[in-house]
Design a protein around this motif. Structure first.
Motif, PDB file in Angstrom:
ATOM      1  N   ARG A  73      54.234  48.184  30.016  1.00  0.00           N
ATOM      2  CA  ARG A  73      53.304  47.524  30.923  1.00  0.00           C
ATOM      3  C   ARG A  73      54.055  47.111  32.169  1.00  0.00           C
ATOM      4  N   HIS A  81      48.056  44.764  35.315  1.00  0.00           N
ATOM      5  CA  HIS A  81      46.846  45.380  34.772  1.00  0.00           C
ATOM      6  C   HIS A  81      47.065  46.861  34.477  1.00  0.00           C
ATOM      7  N   LYS A  82      48.284  47.360  34.764  1.00  0.00           N
ATOM      8  CA  LYS A  82      48.599  48.779  34.567  1.00  0.00           C
ATOM      9  C   LYS A  82      49.693  48.958  33.520  1.00  0.00           C
ATOM     10  N   SER A 112      44.868  49.631  23.797  1.00  0.00           N
ATOM     11  CA  SER A 112      43.509  49.088  23.920  1.00  0.00           C
ATOM     12  C   SER A 112      43.419  47.657  23.395  1.00  0.00           C
ATOM     13  N   GLU A 116      44.564  42.626  28.964  1.00  0.00           N
ATOM     14  CA  GLU A 116      44.836  42.605  30.398  1.00  0.00           C
ATOM     15  C   GLU A 116      45.155  43.980  30.978  1.00  0.00           C
ATOM     16  N   GLU A 118      44.180  47.355  32.123  1.00  0.00           N
ATOM     17  CA  GLU A 118      42.917  47.976  32.507  1.00  0.00           C
ATOM     18  C   GLU A 118      43.034  49.469  32.747  1.00  0.00           C
ATOM     19  N   GLN A 119      44.255  49.932  33.004  1.00  0.00           N
ATOM     20  CA  GLN A 119      44.441  51.352  33.248  1.00  0.00           C
ATOM     21  C   GLN A 119      45.813  51.791  32.783  1.00  0.00           C
ATOM     22  N   ARG A 165      41.224  54.864  32.607  1.00  0.00           N
ATOM     23  CA  ARG A 165      40.720  53.496  32.795  1.00  0.00           C
ATOM     24  C   ARG A 165      40.071  53.029  31.494  1.00  0.00           C
ATOM     25  N   LYS A 166      40.363  51.790  31.116  1.00  0.00           N
ATOM     26  CA  LYS A 166      39.817  51.240  29.870  1.00  0.00           C
ATOM     27  C   LYS A 166      38.398  50.778  30.063  1.00  0.00           C
TER      28      LYS A 166
END
Length: 166
Positions: A73, A81-82, A112, A116, A118-119, A165-166
């Motif tokens: 991360r 967020h990535k 998943s 936090e 998101e992608q 993208r989640k």
């Protein structure tokens, strides 16, 4: 076949497979064989210490590592967020048997669970058409191609950038 998170005790198997990958398919990775040959087992053990934000998934046949895929991360406040996938490799004799897909599904299932993130991003060299198809089958979309991203001797290799993208 068993797919699980790698632990520091897997260091010798991980470095063996990483060197195999870098030696056998140098155009598939941004890292070089020379960089990894100099790593100590202690340094590799540190890299295999799993956390929620960084881990490596491995596929084993008996006690032998036949595939691996890493995740980390982003650390920055504006980029947490990535997440990024790195170092995906399946030994040639195990390809086509669902090893890569199994590892990626486990990795993405774990990602998943990190609310936090998101992608998820990854880069794959243009020489790896089978890998690109695998990533696309898992929902990744291309968002660009970097011409000449890698230079090996006098040869330039493009990289495809993909996002999920989640």
């Amino acid at each position: 076949m068993q797919i699980r998170l790698l632990i520091p005790d897997d260091a010798e198997e991980w470095i063996r497979l990483r060197l195999e990958a870098l030696e056998g398919d140098p155009t598939a990775f941004g890292a070089s064989l020379e960089e990894y040959r100099s790593l100590s087992i202690e340094e590799v053990k540190k890299r295999l210490w799993s956390s929620e934000d960084a881990f490596v998934v491995g596929a084993f046949e008996e006690q032998r590592l036949i595939g691996m895929a890493g995740f980390y991360r982003e650390k920055g406040l504006k980029s947490r967020h990535k997440g990024r996938i790195w170092g995906v490799y399946v030994t040639p004799r195990a390809r086509g048997a669902g090893v890569g897909q199994g590892m990626m599904r486990m990795l993405l299932d774990r990602v998943s669970a990190i609310p936090e993130v998101e992608q998820v991003l990854l880069s794959v060299t243009g020489t790896q058409a089978t890998a690109i198809r695998l990533y696309q089958s898992l929902g990744f979309k291309s968002f660009g191609r970097e011409p000449g991203a890698l230079k090996i001797g006098d040869r330039y290799i493009d990289e495809e950038h993909l996002i999920l993208r989640k």
